[in-house]
Design a protein around this motif. Structure first.
Motif, PDB file in Angstrom:
ATOM      1  N   VAL A  75      -7.891 -12.079  -9.977  1.00  0.00           N
ATOM      2  CA  VAL A  75      -8.449 -11.211  -9.043  1.00  0.00           C
ATOM      3  C   VAL A  75      -8.433 -11.896  -7.687  1.00  0.00           C
ATOM      4  O   VAL A  75      -9.191 -12.724  -7.344  1.00  0.00           O
ATOM      5  CB  VAL A  75      -9.640 -10.503  -9.487  1.00  0.00           C
ATOM      6  CG1 VAL A  75     -10.050  -9.493  -8.423  1.00  0.00           C
ATOM      7  CG2 VAL A  75      -9.570  -9.869 -10.753  1.00  0.00           C
ATOM      8  N   VAL A  76      -7.924 -11.467  -6.771  1.00  0.00           N
ATOM      9  CA  VAL A  76      -7.700 -11.935  -5.379  1.00  0.00           C
ATOM     10  C   VAL A  76      -8.937 -11.773  -4.666  1.00  0.00           C
ATOM     11  O   VAL A  76      -9.750 -10.523  -4.600  1.00  0.00           O
ATOM     12  CB  VAL A  76      -6.662 -11.187  -4.318  1.00  0.00           C
ATOM     13  CG1 VAL A  76      -6.828 -11.693  -3.085  1.00  0.00           C
ATOM     14  CG2 VAL A  76      -5.161 -11.750  -5.224  1.00  0.00           C
ATOM     15  N   LYS A  77      -9.481 -12.828  -3.835  1.00  0.00           N
ATOM     16  CA  LYS A  77     -10.517 -12.943  -3.086  1.00  0.00           C
ATOM     17  C   LYS A  77     -10.344 -12.893  -1.661  1.00  0.00           C
ATOM     18  O   LYS A  77      -9.739 -13.754  -1.084  1.00  0.00           O
ATOM     19  CB  LYS A  77     -11.642 -13.841  -3.525  1.00  0.00           C
ATOM     20  CG  LYS A  77     -13.134 -13.798  -2.812  1.00  0.00           C
ATOM     21  CD  LYS A  77     -13.588 -12.389  -3.651  1.00  0.00           C
ATOM     22  CE  LYS A  77     -15.010 -12.178  -3.085  1.00  0.00           C
ATOM     23  NZ  LYS A  77     -15.679 -10.915  -3.283  1.00  0.00           N
ATOM     24  N   GLY A  78     -10.794 -11.761  -0.895  1.00  0.00           N
ATOM     25  CA  GLY A  78     -10.756 -11.945   0.385  1.00  0.00           C
ATOM     26  C   GLY A  78      -9.350 -11.337   1.161  1.00  0.00           C
ATOM     27  O   GLY A  78      -8.468 -10.803   0.499  1.00  0.00           O
ATOM     28  N   TYR A  79      -8.996 -12.011   2.345  1.00  0.00           N
ATOM     29  CA  TYR A  79      -8.034 -11.439   2.814  1.00  0.00           C
ATOM     30  C   TYR A  79      -6.987 -12.674   3.461  1.00  0.00           C
ATOM     31  O   TYR A  79      -6.126 -12.565   4.282  1.00  0.00           O
ATOM     32  CB  TYR A  79      -8.251 -10.550   3.952  1.00  0.00           C
ATOM     33  CG  TYR A  79      -9.196 -11.093   4.947  1.00  0.00           C
ATOM     34  CD1 TYR A  79      -8.802 -11.791   6.075  1.00  0.00           C
ATOM     35  CD2 TYR A  79     -10.602 -10.825   4.768  1.00  0.00           C
ATOM     36  CE1 TYR A  79      -9.769 -12.294   7.109  1.00  0.00           C
ATOM     37  CE2 TYR A  79     -11.290 -11.101   5.570  1.00  0.00           C
ATOM     38  CZ  TYR A  79     -11.077 -12.104   6.853  1.00  0.00           C
ATOM     39  OH  TYR A  79     -12.304 -12.285   7.682  1.00  0.00           O
ATOM     40  N   GLN A  80      -7.441 -13.959   3.488  1.00  0.00           N
ATOM     41  CA  GLN A  80      -7.130 -14.924   4.058  1.00  0.00           C
ATOM     42  C   GLN A  80      -6.882 -16.277   3.184  1.00  0.00           C
ATOM     43  O   GLN A  80      -7.526 -16.590   2.011  1.00  0.00           O
ATOM     44  CB  GLN A  80      -7.644 -15.630   5.396  1.00  0.00           C
ATOM     45  CG  GLN A  80      -9.028 -16.065   5.089  1.00  0.00           C
ATOM     46  CD  GLN A  80      -9.679 -16.596   6.307  1.00  0.00           C
ATOM     47  OE1 GLN A  80      -8.938 -16.789   7.267  1.00  0.00           O
ATOM     48  NE2 GLN A  80     -11.102 -16.819   6.349  1.00  0.00           N
ATOM     49  N   HIS A  81      -5.652 -16.951   2.964  1.00  0.00           N
ATOM     50  CA  HIS A  81      -5.199 -17.906   1.908  1.00  0.00           C
ATOM     51  C   HIS A  81      -4.329 -19.031   2.638  1.00  0.00           C
ATOM     52  O   HIS A  81      -3.741 -18.911   3.338  1.00  0.00           O
ATOM     53  CB  HIS A  81      -4.595 -17.137   0.781  1.00  0.00           C
ATOM     54  CG  HIS A  81      -4.933 -15.782   0.328  1.00  0.00           C
ATOM     55  ND1 HIS A  81      -6.114 -15.627  -0.558  1.00  0.00           N
ATOM     56  CD2 HIS A  81      -4.839 -14.605   0.826  1.00  0.00           C
ATOM     57  CE1 HIS A  81      -6.430 -14.710  -0.912  1.00  0.00           C
ATOM     58  NE2 HIS A  81      -5.829 -13.903   0.165  1.00  0.00           N
ATOM     59  N   PRO A  82      -4.292 -20.060   1.917  1.00  0.00           N
ATOM     60  CA  PRO A  82      -3.467 -21.096   2.231  1.00  0.00           C
ATOM     61  C   PRO A  82      -2.110 -20.923   2.278  1.00  0.00           C
ATOM     62  O   PRO A  82      -1.911 -19.826   1.427  1.00  0.00           O
ATOM     63  CB  PRO A  82      -3.838 -22.521   1.382  1.00  0.00           C
ATOM     64  CG  PRO A  82      -5.227 -22.144   0.767  1.00  0.00           C
ATOM     65  CD  PRO A  82      -5.135 -20.420   0.792  1.00  0.00           C
ATOM     66  N   GLY A  83      -1.348 -21.393   3.036  1.00  0.00           N
ATOM     67  CA  GLY A  83       0.084 -21.112   3.232  1.00  0.00           C
ATOM     68  C   GLY A  83       0.942 -21.262   1.729  1.00  0.00           C
ATOM     69  O   GLY A  83       1.643 -20.351   1.466  1.00  0.00           O
ATOM     70  N   ASP A  84       0.329 -22.148   0.656  1.00  0.00           N
ATOM     71  CA  ASP A  84       1.088 -22.250  -0.579  1.00  0.00           C
ATOM     72  C   ASP A  84       0.403 -21.720  -1.537  1.00  0.00           C
ATOM     73  O   ASP A  84       0.592 -22.053  -2.899  1.00  0.00           O
ATOM     74  CB  ASP A  84       1.460 -23.751  -0.697  1.00  0.00           C
ATOM     75  CG  ASP A  84       0.204 -24.857  -0.780  1.00  0.00           C
ATOM     76  OD1 ASP A  84      -0.767 -24.219  -0.389  1.00  0.00           O
ATOM     77  OD2 ASP A  84       0.489 -25.857  -0.915  1.00  0.00           O
ATOM     78  N   ALA A  85      -0.863 -21.121  -1.406  1.00  0.00           N
ATOM     79  CA  ALA A  85      -1.778 -20.802  -2.689  1.00  0.00           C
ATOM     80  C   ALA A  85      -2.498 -19.446  -2.291  1.00  0.00           C
ATOM     81  O   ALA A  85      -2.445 -18.972  -1.227  1.00  0.00           O
ATOM     82  CB  ALA A  85      -2.779 -21.656  -2.981  1.00  0.00           C
ATOM     83  N   VAL A  86      -3.197 -18.998  -3.231  1.00  0.00           N
ATOM     84  CA  VAL A  86      -3.965 -17.832  -3.297  1.00  0.00           C
ATOM     85  C   VAL A  86      -5.377 -17.866  -3.619  1.00  0.00           C
ATOM     86  O   VAL A  86      -5.430 -18.702  -4.677  1.00  0.00           O
ATOM     87  CB  VAL A  86      -3.305 -16.452  -3.995  1.00  0.00           C
ATOM     88  CG1 VAL A  86      -3.995 -15.246  -4.028  1.00  0.00           C
ATOM     89  CG2 VAL A  86      -1.707 -16.383  -3.605  1.00  0.00           C
TER      90      VAL A  86
END
Length: 286
Positions: A24-35
């Protein structure tokens, strides 16, 4: 926006497939190569994760400078959208809800254990992406007119037992949700809606944390800025200082103006100012 595959939202509540598990995704910002995402479901066997979740979490934890802490990061190149096994009842609920909110650009998607296609679900978690203030107003209007039925206390208690009993006392949860419009009955099923204001997330740092400190203490919600839309933002007074409060959690997206106490919160120093974040702690109405 970054170069995100069109099939992925990279947004709060989205369920992604990685190594046979539903994350389950958390938030709205992530590293360029990861979630940033948490393991929650065994999509191969169709069940929730329990003791295995700790193992998967430990293996995925990485430090991300954008938020100045470790988080579960899974490789963007290896994730995909799972095939959602919705039964006919859930499909009907999503279709009906889309029609009721007039669907002016909102995107309705199932989340939580509902993706497992369980028979006769007692409750269904739904996320309405690209939500606006009007989306919230329409839901309130539907409840006021009786088109949607307000969830009774027993439904709220069941929601508490299912998701929040390890974090806070029942009395506390009932105070937070006493005037909720995000829980209602549609087609005889309890629907829990999360209104997310974005349609897609970012695969780069958007709101960098420079540093942070733990905060246990009182605060006063002065007014809502974006709440109940997520990210839910408020104007708050902490001591003698006015700052923003931000939450990604549905349980803290309906705070009324007034006095609260937070145990286990943090105050983050961001480029745009100081922000009180209660999400890893417990908010107690006073």
């Amino acid at each position: 926006m970054g170069c995100v595959p069109i099939t992925l939202r990279l947004l709060e509540g989205e369920v992604l497939l990685y190594r046979g598990l539903g994350w389950v995704v958390k938030g709205y910002q992530h590293p360029g190569d990861a979630v940033v995402a948490y393991p929650r479901y065994d999509l191969i066997n169709g069940g929730k994760l329990y003791h295995h979740e700790i193992k998967w979490l430990a293996e995925s934890m990485r430090f991300w400078d954008c938020i100045k802490r470790t988080a579960p990061l899974i490789p963007l190149a290896e994730v995909s959208k799972p095939v959602v096994r919705m039964n006919q009842q859930v499909t009907y609920l999503l279709s009906t809800l889309s029609e009721l909110i007039r669907n002016k650009g909102e995107e309705v998607e199932v989340s939580g254990s509902s993706i497992l296609g369980l028979r006769n679900p007692r409750d269904v978690d739904v996320i309405v992406y690209n939500s606006t203030v009007e989306t919230a107003s329409v839901l309130r209007e539907l409840l006021n007119k009786g088109v949607l039925r307000k969830a009774g206390e027993y439904v709220i208690v069941n929601e508490y037992l299912e998701k929040h009993s390890s974090r806070m006392p029942l009395e506390n949860y009932l105070k937070l949700k006493r005037n909720t419009f995000l829980h209602f009955i549609l087609g005889g099923v309890h629907v829990n809606v999360k209104l997310v204001s974005l349609s897609t997330g970012y695969n780069y740092c958007v709101d960098k944390v420079e540093e942070y400190a733990s905060y246990n203490g009182f605060f006063k919600v002065l007014e809502r800025i974006t709440a109940p839309l997520i990210p839910a933002r408020y104007l708050a007074r902490v001591g003698n200082e006015i700052m923003e409060l931000e939450s990604l959690r549905e349980v803290y997206s309906e705070l009324e103006p007034g006095e609260y106490y937070v145990a286990g919160g943090v105050i983050e120093e961001r480029r745009r100012g100081r922000v009180l974040v209660p999400d890893h702690g417990v908010v107690i109405p006073q």
